[in-house]
Design a protein around this motif. Structure first.
Motif, mmCIF file in Angstrom:
data_model
loop_
_atom_site.group_PDB
_atom_site.id
_atom_site.type_symbol
_atom_site.label_atom_id
_atom_site.label_comp_id
_atom_site.label_asym_id
_atom_site.label_seq_id
_atom_site.Cartn_x
_atom_site.Cartn_y
_atom_site.Cartn_z
ATOM 1 N N GLU A 39 0.852 -1.179 0.000
ATOM 2 C CA GLU A 39 0.000 0.000 0.000
ATOM 3 C C GLU A 39 0.894 1.237 0.000
ATOM 4 O OE1 GLU A 39 -4.060 -1.034 2.230
ATOM 5 O OE2 GLU A 39 -2.280 -1.575 3.359
ATOM 6 N N THR A 40 0.488 2.240 -0.793
ATOM 7 C CA THR A 40 1.319 3.424 -0.972
ATOM 8 C C THR A 40 0.769 4.605 -0.187
ATOM 9 O OG1 THR A 40 1.872 2.665 -3.189
ATOM 10 C CG2 THR A 40 2.305 4.980 -2.699
ATOM 11 N N ILE A 41 1.655 5.235 0.568
ATOM 12 C CA ILE A 41 1.271 6.408 1.356
ATOM 13 C C ILE A 41 1.964 7.629 0.764
ATOM 14 C CG2 ILE A 41 1.176 7.420 3.685
ATOM 15 C CD1 ILE A 41 -0.073 4.618 3.597
ATOM 16 N N GLU B 145 8.168 2.595 5.513
ATOM 17 C CA GLU B 145 8.788 1.526 4.730
ATOM 18 C C GLU B 145 9.139 0.332 5.611
ATOM 19 O OE1 GLU B 145 10.438 4.256 1.042
ATOM 20 O OE2 GLU B 145 11.869 3.635 2.577
ATOM 21 N N ARG B 146 9.532 0.620 6.844
ATOM 22 C CA ARG B 146 9.848 -0.471 7.775
ATOM 23 C C ARG B 146 8.598 -1.307 8.070
ATOM 24 N NH1 ARG B 146 11.867 0.858 13.706
ATOM 25 N NH2 ARG B 146 9.665 1.338 13.705
ATOM 26 N N GLU B 147 7.424 -0.663 8.009
ATOM 27 C CA GLU B 147 6.158 -1.361 8.282
ATOM 28 C C GLU B 147 5.556 -1.976 7.024
ATOM 29 O OE1 GLU B 147 4.607 -1.935 11.196
ATOM 30 O OE2 GLU B 147 6.292 -1.024 12.277
ATOM 31 N N GLY B 148 6.310 -1.928 5.913
ATOM 32 C CA GLY B 148 5.839 -2.602 4.701
ATOM 33 C C GLY B 148 5.049 -1.735 3.736
ATOM 34 N N PHE B 149 5.009 -0.438 3.975
ATOM 35 C CA PHE B 149 4.340 0.463 3.035
ATOM 36 C C PHE B 149 5.338 0.989 2.012
ATOM 37 C CE2 PHE B 149 1.832 0.946 6.965
ATOM 38 C CZ PHE B 149 0.559 0.680 6.476
ATOM 39 N N ALA B 150 4.833 1.417 0.852
ATOM 40 C CA ALA B 150 5.640 2.199 -0.081
ATOM 41 C C ALA B 150 5.331 3.670 0.199
ATOM 42 C CB ALA B 150 5.279 1.847 -1.515
#
Ligand code: CA
Length: 190
Positions: A3-5, A23-28
């Motif tokens: 998911e992109t923020i 990014e550490r939590e898996g987001f872009a």
């Protein structure tokens, strides 16, 4: 798929910190330093959520928020606002800017991530067959939620059934008896 923020913030150290944590939590992560850039990126890249600072150069976060909501291409993108402690948060509460949630600075990254996840969960698209739409009205048949212009409308159970019946048959005219039969049931005297 990640998911992109979209991070909209003019203070670069904070952008770096937010990007690192997301990014550490898996987001872009995407970022914009002012409102104009944010609106362009939102239109072109369709992020899953916009993390929007209140204090921006040229155009305030509130104005960015309104413009995102006004544009059909970006209307559905959830928005989390970042505000400074105190006054801004209170103002934002009163303004009804269209943000889905807001977080007061200074914040802990884990709190922010939790709020982002909660907003993303609420924004998950509903299967088409569970959703009725007419003009600015949406009716979610699974959760029994009705929204007008994105704002929740509270209906009683009978009102909900009546509106559902009308939304299932847009443009049709019904007699009183037809509506009573369809919505209240045949054996009810009203
Ligand atoms: Ca700022």
């Amino acid at each position: 798929m990640k998911e992109t923020i979209l991070i909209v913030e003019d203070e670069m150290p904070l952008v770096t910190l937010l990007r690192y944590n997301l990014e550490r939590e898996g987001f872009a992560a995407l970022d914009a330093q002012d409102g104009e850039e944010a609106l362009n990126i939102a239109r072109e890249q369709k992020p899953d959520l916009v993390l929007l600072d209140w204090m921006l150069p040229l155009m305030s976060g509130i104005e960015v928020c309104r413009q995102l909501r006004r544009n059909p291409q970006t209307r559905e993108i959830p928005i989390v606002m970042l505000t400074a402690r105190g006054e801004e948060g209170d103002k934002l509460r009163g303004l009804d800017s269209g943000a889905d949630d807001y977080v007061t600075k200074p914040f802990s990254p884990s709190e922010l991530i939790a709020r982002i996840r909660a907003v993303l969960r609420r924004a998950k698209p509903i299967p088409a067959d569970e959703m009725l739409r007419y003009d600015n009205l949406t009716m979610d048949l699974a959760s029994h939620r009705v929204r007008r212009d994105g704002r929740e409308v509270h209906l009683g159970p009978t009102e909900f059934r009546l509106l559902r019946y009308l939304m299932l048959h847009p443009g049709r005219v019904f007699s009183r008896e037809q509506l009573l039969d369809a919505v209240w049931g045949r054996d009810v005297y009203v």
